[in-house]
Design a protein around this motif. Sequence first.
Motif, PDB file in Angstrom:
ATOM      1  N   THR A 187      -5.913 -66.717 -31.541  1.00  0.00           N
ATOM      2  CA  THR A 187      -5.157 -65.491 -31.293  1.00  0.00           C
ATOM      3  C   THR A 187      -5.611 -64.330 -32.174  1.00  0.00           C
ATOM      4  OG1 THR A 187      -3.441 -65.965 -32.948  1.00  0.00           O
ATOM      5  CG2 THR A 187      -3.145 -66.903 -30.743  1.00  0.00           C
ATOM      6  N   GLY A 188      -6.261 -64.636 -33.307  1.00  0.00           N
ATOM      7  CA  GLY A 188      -6.669 -63.599 -34.252  1.00  0.00           C
ATOM      8  C   GLY A 188      -5.541 -63.105 -35.131  1.00  0.00           C
ATOM      9  N   GLU A 189      -4.383 -63.749 -35.042  1.00  0.00           N
ATOM     10  CA  GLU A 189      -3.219 -63.317 -35.806  1.00  0.00           C
ATOM     11  C   GLU A 189      -3.113 -64.080 -37.129  1.00  0.00           C
ATOM     12  OE1 GLU A 189      -0.768 -60.930 -35.025  1.00  0.00           O
ATOM     13  OE2 GLU A 189      -2.217 -60.343 -33.487  1.00  0.00           O
ATOM     14  N   PRO A 190      -2.861 -63.380 -38.243  1.00  0.00           N
ATOM     15  CA  PRO A 190      -2.602 -64.072 -39.512  1.00  0.00           C
ATOM     16  C   PRO A 190      -1.350 -64.943 -39.381  1.00  0.00           C
ATOM     17  CG  PRO A 190      -3.008 -61.727 -39.883  1.00  0.00           C
ATOM     18  CD  PRO A 190      -2.842 -61.911 -38.409  1.00  0.00           C
ATOM     19  N   VAL A 191      -1.359 -66.121 -40.000  1.00  0.00           N
ATOM     20  CA  VAL A 191      -0.184 -66.986 -39.954  1.00  0.00           C
ATOM     21  C   VAL A 191       0.831 -66.589 -41.024  1.00  0.00           C
ATOM     22  CG1 VAL A 191      -1.547 -68.896 -39.036  1.00  0.00           C
ATOM     23  CG2 VAL A 191      -1.156 -68.754 -41.509  1.00  0.00           C
ATOM     24  N   TYR A 192       0.365 -65.749 -41.986  1.00  0.00           N
ATOM     25  CA  TYR A 192       1.231 -65.297 -43.073  1.00  0.00           C
ATOM     26  C   TYR A 192       0.572 -64.048 -43.664  1.00  0.00           C
ATOM     27  CZ  TYR A 192       4.310 -65.601 -47.164  1.00  0.00           C
ATOM     28  OH  TYR A 192       5.261 -65.335 -48.115  1.00  0.00           O
ATOM     29  N   ASN A 193       1.313 -63.290 -44.431  1.00  0.00           N
ATOM     30  CA  ASN A 193       0.712 -62.155 -45.139  1.00  0.00           C
ATOM     31  C   ASN A 193      -0.404 -62.623 -46.060  1.00  0.00           C
ATOM     32  OD1 ASN A 193       2.125 -59.970 -44.129  1.00  0.00           O
ATOM     33  ND2 ASN A 193       3.758 -60.088 -45.641  1.00  0.00           N
ATOM     34  N   ALA A 194      -1.325 -61.724 -46.404  1.00  0.00           N
ATOM     35  CA  ALA A 194      -2.342 -62.026 -47.417  1.00  0.00           C
ATOM     36  C   ALA A 194      -1.641 -62.220 -48.759  1.00  0.00           C
ATOM     37  CB  ALA A 194      -3.339 -60.884 -47.512  1.00  0.00           C
ATOM     38  N   ILE A 195      -1.983 -63.293 -49.458  1.00  0.00           N
ATOM     39  CA  ILE A 195      -1.443 -63.522 -50.807  1.00  0.00           C
ATOM     40  C   ILE A 195      -2.440 -62.915 -51.791  1.00  0.00           C
ATOM     41  CG2 ILE A 195      -0.690 -65.218 -52.497  1.00  0.00           C
ATOM     42  CD1 ILE A 195       0.095 -67.067 -50.264  1.00  0.00           C
ATOM     43  N   VAL A 196      -1.976 -61.930 -52.550  1.00  0.00           N
ATOM     44  CA  VAL A 196      -2.840 -61.092 -53.380  1.00  0.00           C
ATOM     45  C   VAL A 196      -3.207 -61.818 -54.679  1.00  0.00           C
ATOM     46  CG1 VAL A 196      -2.996 -58.828 -54.522  1.00  0.00           C
ATOM     47  CG2 VAL A 196      -1.764 -59.069 -52.357  1.00  0.00           C
ATOM     48  N   TRP A 197      -4.349 -61.470 -55.227  1.00  0.00           N
ATOM     49  CA  TRP A 197      -4.848 -62.081 -56.466  1.00  0.00           C
ATOM     50  C   TRP A 197      -3.832 -62.005 -57.597  1.00  0.00           C
ATOM     51  CZ3 TRP A 197      -5.481 -58.847 -60.741  1.00  0.00           C
ATOM     52  CH2 TRP A 197      -5.541 -57.473 -60.494  1.00  0.00           C
ATOM     53  N   GLN A 198      -2.980 -60.969 -57.606  1.00  0.00           N
ATOM     54  CA  GLN A 198      -1.998 -60.796 -58.671  1.00  0.00           C
ATOM     55  C   GLN A 198      -0.822 -61.762 -58.554  1.00  0.00           C
ATOM     56  OE1 GLN A 198      -1.475 -56.881 -57.193  1.00  0.00           O
ATOM     57  NE2 GLN A 198      -2.280 -55.888 -59.019  1.00  0.00           N
ATOM     58  N   CYS A 199      -0.652 -62.381 -57.395  1.00  0.00           N
ATOM     59  CA  CYS A 199       0.530 -63.203 -57.114  1.00  0.00           C
ATOM     60  C   CYS A 199       0.570 -64.455 -57.987  1.00  0.00           C
ATOM     61  CB  CYS A 199       0.538 -63.586 -55.642  1.00  0.00           C
ATOM     62  SG  CYS A 199       2.053 -64.416 -55.119  1.00  0.00           S
ATOM     63  N   ARG A 200       1.753 -64.760 -58.527  1.00  0.00           N
ATOM     64  CA  ARG A 200       1.893 -65.896 -59.435  1.00  0.00           C
ATOM     65  C   ARG A 200       2.728 -67.038 -58.845  1.00  0.00           C
ATOM     66  NH1 ARG A 200      -2.063 -65.633 -62.523  1.00  0.00           N
ATOM     67  NH2 ARG A 200      -1.026 -67.126 -63.901  1.00  0.00           N
ATOM     68  N   ARG A 201       2.910 -67.060 -57.523  1.00  0.00           N
ATOM     69  CA  ARG A 201       3.818 -68.037 -56.921  1.00  0.00           C
ATOM     70  C   ARG A 201       3.373 -69.485 -57.101  1.00  0.00           C
ATOM     71  NH1 ARG A 201       3.948 -66.300 -50.851  1.00  0.00           N
ATOM     72  NH2 ARG A 201       3.502 -64.308 -51.853  1.00  0.00           N
ATOM     73  N   THR A 202       2.082 -69.704 -57.356  1.00  0.00           N
ATOM     74  CA  THR A 202       1.587 -71.089 -57.472  1.00  0.00           C
ATOM     75  C   THR A 202       1.429 -71.534 -58.925  1.00  0.00           C
ATOM     76  OG1 THR A 202      -0.729 -70.378 -57.354  1.00  0.00           O
ATOM     77  CG2 THR A 202       0.371 -70.886 -55.267  1.00  0.00           C
ATOM     78  N   THR A 203       2.080 -70.849 -59.861  1.00  0.00           N
ATOM     79  CA  THR A 203       1.937 -71.180 -61.281  1.00  0.00           C
ATOM     80  C   THR A 203       2.351 -72.622 -61.585  1.00  0.00           C
ATOM     81  OG1 THR A 203       2.245 -68.881 -61.958  1.00  0.00           O
ATOM     82  CG2 THR A 203       2.681 -70.572 -63.614  1.00  0.00           C
ATOM     83  N   GLU A 204       3.477 -73.052 -61.034  1.00  0.00           N
ATOM     84  CA  GLU A 204       3.954 -74.426 -61.304  1.00  0.00           C
ATOM     85  C   GLU A 204       2.971 -75.460 -60.773  1.00  0.00           C
ATOM     86  OE1 GLU A 204       7.936 -75.206 -60.108  1.00  0.00           O
ATOM     87  OE2 GLU A 204       8.791 -73.552 -61.284  1.00  0.00           O
ATOM     88  N   PHE A 205       2.409 -75.209 -59.593  1.00  0.00           N
ATOM     89  CA  PHE A 205       1.413 -76.120 -59.041  1.00  0.00           C
ATOM     90  C   PHE A 205       0.186 -76.188 -59.945  1.00  0.00           C
ATOM     91  CE2 PHE A 205      -1.968 -76.753 -55.582  1.00  0.00           C
ATOM     92  CZ  PHE A 205      -1.875 -78.140 -55.642  1.00  0.00           C
ATOM     93  N   CYS A 206      -0.213 -75.043 -60.487  1.00  0.00           N
ATOM     94  CA  CYS A 206      -1.353 -75.010 -61.409  1.00  0.00           C
ATOM     95  C   CYS A 206      -1.066 -75.819 -62.670  1.00  0.00           C
ATOM     96  CB  CYS A 206      -1.698 -73.560 -61.774  1.00  0.00           C
ATOM     97  SG  CYS A 206      -2.435 -72.615 -60.418  1.00  0.00           S
ATOM     98  N   GLU A 207       0.143 -75.697 -63.189  1.00  0.00           N
ATOM     99  CA  GLU A 207       0.518 -76.466 -64.370  1.00  0.00           C
ATOM    100  C   GLU A 207       0.468 -77.963 -64.081  1.00  0.00           C
ATOM    101  OE1 GLU A 207       0.913 -75.325 -67.396  1.00  0.00           O
ATOM    102  OE2 GLU A 207       0.504 -73.306 -66.657  1.00  0.00           O
ATOM    103  N   ALA A 208       0.890 -78.363 -62.885  1.00  0.00           N
ATOM    104  CA  ALA A 208       0.843 -79.778 -62.498  1.00  0.00           C
ATOM    105  C   ALA A 208      -0.602 -80.272 -62.424  1.00  0.00           C
ATOM    106  CB  ALA A 208       1.541 -79.973 -61.154  1.00  0.00           C
ATOM    107  N   LEU A 209      -1.504 -79.420 -61.923  1.00  0.00           N
ATOM    108  CA  LEU A 209      -2.926 -79.790 -61.855  1.00  0.00           C
ATOM    109  C   LEU A 209      -3.504 -79.990 -63.251  1.00  0.00           C
ATOM    110  CD1 LEU A 209      -4.137 -77.332 -59.065  1.00  0.00           C
ATOM    111  CD2 LEU A 209      -3.956 -79.808 -58.855  1.00  0.00           C
ATOM    112  N   LYS A 210      -3.105 -79.135 -64.181  1.00  0.00           N
ATOM    113  CA  LYS A 210      -3.573 -79.262 -65.560  1.00  0.00           C
ATOM    114  C   LYS A 210      -3.080 -80.573 -66.169  1.00  0.00           C
ATOM    115  CE  LYS A 210      -3.625 -74.262 -66.425  1.00  0.00           C
ATOM    116  NZ  LYS A 210      -2.967 -73.152 -67.163  1.00  0.00           N
ATOM    117  N   LYS A 211      -1.808 -80.867 -65.950  1.00  0.00           N
ATOM    118  CA  LYS A 211      -1.230 -82.103 -66.501  1.00  0.00           C
ATOM    119  C   LYS A 211      -1.898 -83.339 -65.900  1.00  0.00           C
ATOM    120  CE  LYS A 211       3.303 -80.195 -67.662  1.00  0.00           C
ATOM    121  NZ  LYS A 211       4.753 -80.180 -67.344  1.00  0.00           N
ATOM    122  N   ALA A 212      -2.349 -83.212 -64.656  1.00  0.00           N
ATOM    123  CA  ALA A 212      -3.020 -84.333 -63.985  1.00  0.00           C
ATOM    124  C   ALA A 212      -4.468 -84.490 -64.436  1.00  0.00           C
ATOM    125  CB  ALA A 212      -2.954 -84.149 -62.472  1.00  0.00           C
TER     126      ALA A 212
END
Length: 497
Positions: A92-117
């Motif tokens: 369809t050429g349609e985005p499934v969600y807005n672009a997530i910008v480089w400044q966005c910090r929503r995945t911080t907890e996931f990143c911390e989990a990756l570090k702990k792993a």
Amino acid sequence: MKKYILTLDEGTTSARAIIFDKSATPISTTQYEFTQIYPQPSFVEHDPLEIYTRQYTALTEAVIKAEIDPKEIAAIGITNQRETTVVWNKITGEPVYNAIVWQCRRTTEFCEALKKAGYDEYISKTTGLKIDAYFSATKIHWILNNVEGAKEKALKGELLFGTIDTWLLWKLSGGKIHATDYTNAARTMLFDIHKLCWDKKLLELFGIPESMLPEVFPSGNNFGNVSVLGEEIPVCSIAGDQQSALFGQGCFKSGEIKNTYGTGCFLLMNTGEEAFDSKNGLLSTLACTLSGEKPQYALEGSVFVGGAVIQWLRDELGLIKSAPESEKFATSIEDNKGVYIVPAFAGLGAPYWDMRARGTICGLTRGSGKKEIIRSALEAIAYQSADLLSAMKADTGIDLKSLKADGGASKNRFLMQFQADIADIEVACPASPEATALGAAFLAGLTVGFFKDRSAIKELLSGGERYFSQIDASKRDKLLSGWQKAVKAAQIFNSQE
């Protein structure tokens, strides 16, 4: 006869189009801002369709404004905000969600989990990056796991991923070209910068089907044709904005460095064919090259708060009415009278990497006033950049002789002189302020023979202002000692919470 290069400069807040002639002079510039979306604290998004619309409008208007025939355009170059993530439906050429910008910090907890792993070392050695929400991988993971039906469609091969360059190229080509370059791929946290390919172990870790990913090529490469006002024109370069600025400043050899003085500061050193494993908190990344050339690498360090500290003086403290005023106040006194500002508004980056540090003003006395605070704010930009230069010298052992400066704050003569003083280095400001857009133009021009070679480009870049250190070593050491004490105070302050 081909007379021009068209550059698309898609940044974090605006989409620009610039047409350059053979002397690298811009003959037409058009710019459109687009919406910044903040759905909740620390979340930053853009509308990909709005970005495309703004960019397409900018490029067509730039051609019309220049009053040239599209047939006279030799090639198109694209430079873009890095890491920002778009996932769209290829049918369809349609985005499934807005672009997530480089400044966005929503995945911080996931990143911390990756570090702990324990994934730090593998990711660092493979991609040259640190695990951080900054990069694209965790953003793709978030979309696939938080947008209804996205995971299933991705597994069926129906979804595509791209950084902004890839999205624009796909749209401009009518969905025919799904590609990116090494410099953008290197910022996804999915790309092996040594083998120059997507890393299967990381794709598995983040649950990303390889069918989503674009083909990857050198920055200077014929990516294919797009239509501009009815004329088919080849896109012959793609480069992430900071690597594009490195190329646009003529930093073609190992040891050559540029610093972009913007809202933050981005310091990159060309390290040639060697990718350094930084021991001082810097990132290793790919630099721009042409098709058929051996890959080149760069070390990168970021200052989170550069020119933003001047905006803070203006908007929050009301000490100045405009950014250029800061130079007048700074030069009206002989020194800072022992006052230091550490603008750790978002923590401290390299070489400290202390996310808990907070902004601090040190050394205040009853005689301290507006002028001292303004001067020390400008000095803080130079001190932070000097810290990165020291880290690069420690990592590489290269004797740093000259720093190329660009970005809005590079117009501040006091700041540039103080940078030369405190880092004991020549600071060279180019005659043209368009280093980022020029990088993409040079890459595209070299690819199609519009520019002869890198030597010819160096000649086009001659001119501009130069600054040399005007203080002795003892004074420099004293100033740096005061800065280090101030940094420690910024770190100690928060550790007592």
